[in-house]
Scaffold this active site. Structure first.
Site, PDB file in Angstrom:
ATOM      1  N   ARG A 265       0.859  -1.178   0.000  1.00 50.57           N
ATOM      2  CA  ARG A 265       0.000   0.000   0.000  1.00 50.57           C
ATOM      3  C   ARG A 265       0.902   1.238   0.000  1.00 50.57           C
ATOM      4  O   ARG A 265       1.472   1.590   1.026  1.00 50.57           O
ATOM      5  CB  ARG A 265      -0.923  -0.020   1.222  1.00 50.57           C
ATOM      6  N   HIS A 269      -3.525   4.084   4.905  1.00 50.28           N
ATOM      7  CA  HIS A 269      -4.599   3.103   5.026  1.00 50.28           C
ATOM      8  C   HIS A 269      -5.913   3.725   4.557  1.00 50.28           C
ATOM      9  O   HIS A 269      -6.641   3.136   3.760  1.00 50.28           O
ATOM     10  CB  HIS A 269      -4.725   2.642   6.477  1.00 50.28           C
ATOM     11  N   TYR A 278       4.581   5.072  11.115  1.00 55.35           N
ATOM     12  CA  TYR A 278       4.914   3.670  11.342  1.00 55.35           C
ATOM     13  C   TYR A 278       5.728   3.015  10.224  1.00 55.35           C
ATOM     14  O   TYR A 278       5.982   1.814  10.271  1.00 55.35           O
ATOM     15  CB  TYR A 278       3.626   2.853  11.588  1.00 55.35           C
TER      16      TYR A 278
END
Length: 374
Positions: A265, A269, A278
């Site tokens: 990805r 998200h 992160y």
């Protein structure tokens, strides 16, 4: 045709996968997986390329519209176009797909209209398109629930004596949900004609896949009695080939099949997420070098099947589609809030009438407050 799955700690590995097209655009001869796409010529490759470019344009418009306040949320799919387009192109028109909220490419291939991609995210409709118009369930927000729906539908196919196949799409994070595992139990027990497509994009929201899987996810399926294959999810040829194998397996009465597509990805998200918290920029850049669209272009150019005229045609199509998506968003007409109670039941009843009365009074309170403040 299951890929060998014996080495631990490969949950995020990108090399222990079946692949037919390298990141540099070189086609690989594979006597096993490759036979399922032996018919893929330049015309079909250009079609796959066009699909992926248009899907990325829808995604780009969706993000921009959210940032401009025109839609409430968006779940980007950049980087995952190959697995979505490749697998969806293998489906028959009368097969039924059960996607998650990120499968923009699946919905596009199945025939979704420009408004179908944005109206629900804008809050204008409960669930966007009519599933039976394109034989695709509306995007599922509840993580993993669509796998149960797909298996139930596939069991219905069996009882109807038909030969359709159901296909369900979900991410690596969903594999930790009970729904997905329960769906696999039912699918295996009843030999349901369903294909499970796991898009392992490395992150379940903000948690890396290694937190929930110490072995390749495709290795779980055989434990349920379901054959599986682990592919390069940024390879549209491998995605098409694996899905053709899986569909053939399911349609011929052999039961369910499972595909783990290792992808990434590139974006957040959803547009409410900050992925810089992160993961590193270096990681993202490494995966950008594996771009699914670029590798198909490289192959077509190397074989003399990609020229300026074709590039301009695809770019024009993308511009036209992007404009239609934006127009559908900006011209959408919002219903009155009380309209949320319309079409809830086929026939009116006293309970619904009471809810309408109470909600109407609640809304009227806002109008009274505005009048008092003037």
């Amino acid at each position: 045709m299951a890929h060998t799955l014996t080495t631990p700690d490969l949950a995020v590995g990108v090399d222990d996968v079946a692949r037919l097209l390298t990141p540099d655009g070189e086609r690989i001869a594979d006597p096993d997986l490759g036979r399922w796409v032996a018919d893929v010529d330049h015309e079909l490759l250009r079609g796959l390329y066009r699909d992926m470019v248009l899907v990325r344009r829808i995604d780009t418009e969706g993000i921009a519209l959210q940032r401009q306040g025109q839609v409430g949320l968006w779940a980007p799919c950049q980087g995952q176009e190959a697995v979505q387009v490749g697998t969806a192109r293998a489906l028959r028109a009368d097969d039924f797909a059960f996607p998650s909220y990120r499968e923009i490419g699946v919905n596009f291939v199945r025939g979704a209209k420009p408004a179908d991609f944005v109206i629900a995210w804008r809050g204008e409709e409960h669930s966007t398109f009519n599933p039976y118009d394109i034989n695709t369930a509306t995007p599922q927000i509840i993580i993993g629930a669509q796998t149960l729906h797909a298996v139930g539908y596939a069991m219905g196919i069996q009882r109807d004596g038909a030969d359709q196949v159901a296909a369900t799409y979900f991410g690596d994070g969903a594999t930790s949900q009970g729904d997905v595992n329960e769906a696999m139990i039912f699918a295996s027990s009843f030999r349901a004609p369903v294909v499970f497509v796991c898009s392992n994009n490395q992150y379940a929201i903000s948690e890396p896949v290694t937190v929930q899987a110490k072995y390749p996810i495709a290795g779980r399926a055989p434990g349920f009695g379901i054959p599986s294959v682990r592919i390069d999810g940024n390879d549209v040829l491998a995605s098409l080939a694996a899905m053709r194998w899986a569909i053939d397996h399911a349609r011929s009465g052999k039961g369910p099949a499972y595909i783990e597509a290792v992808t990434y990805r590139i974006g957040p998200h959803t547009t409410s997420d900050d992925p810089t918290r992160y993961r590193s920029k270096d990681e993202v850049e490494r995966w950008k070098q594996r771009d699914p669209i670029a590798r198909v272009e490289a192959l077509l150019r190397a074989e003399g099947a990609f020229d300026d005229e074709f590039a301009a045609s695809v770019a024009s199509d993308a511009d036209e589609l992007g404009a239609k998506v934006r127009e559908a968003t900006l011209t959408a007409t919002s219903r009155e809030p009380i309209g949320v109670l319309d079409h809830v039941y086929e026939e009116p009843h006293t309970g619904l009438q009471e809810q309408r009365r109470e909600f109407g009074a609640y809304l009227a309170g806002f109008e009274a407050s505005e009048e008092a403040s003037r």
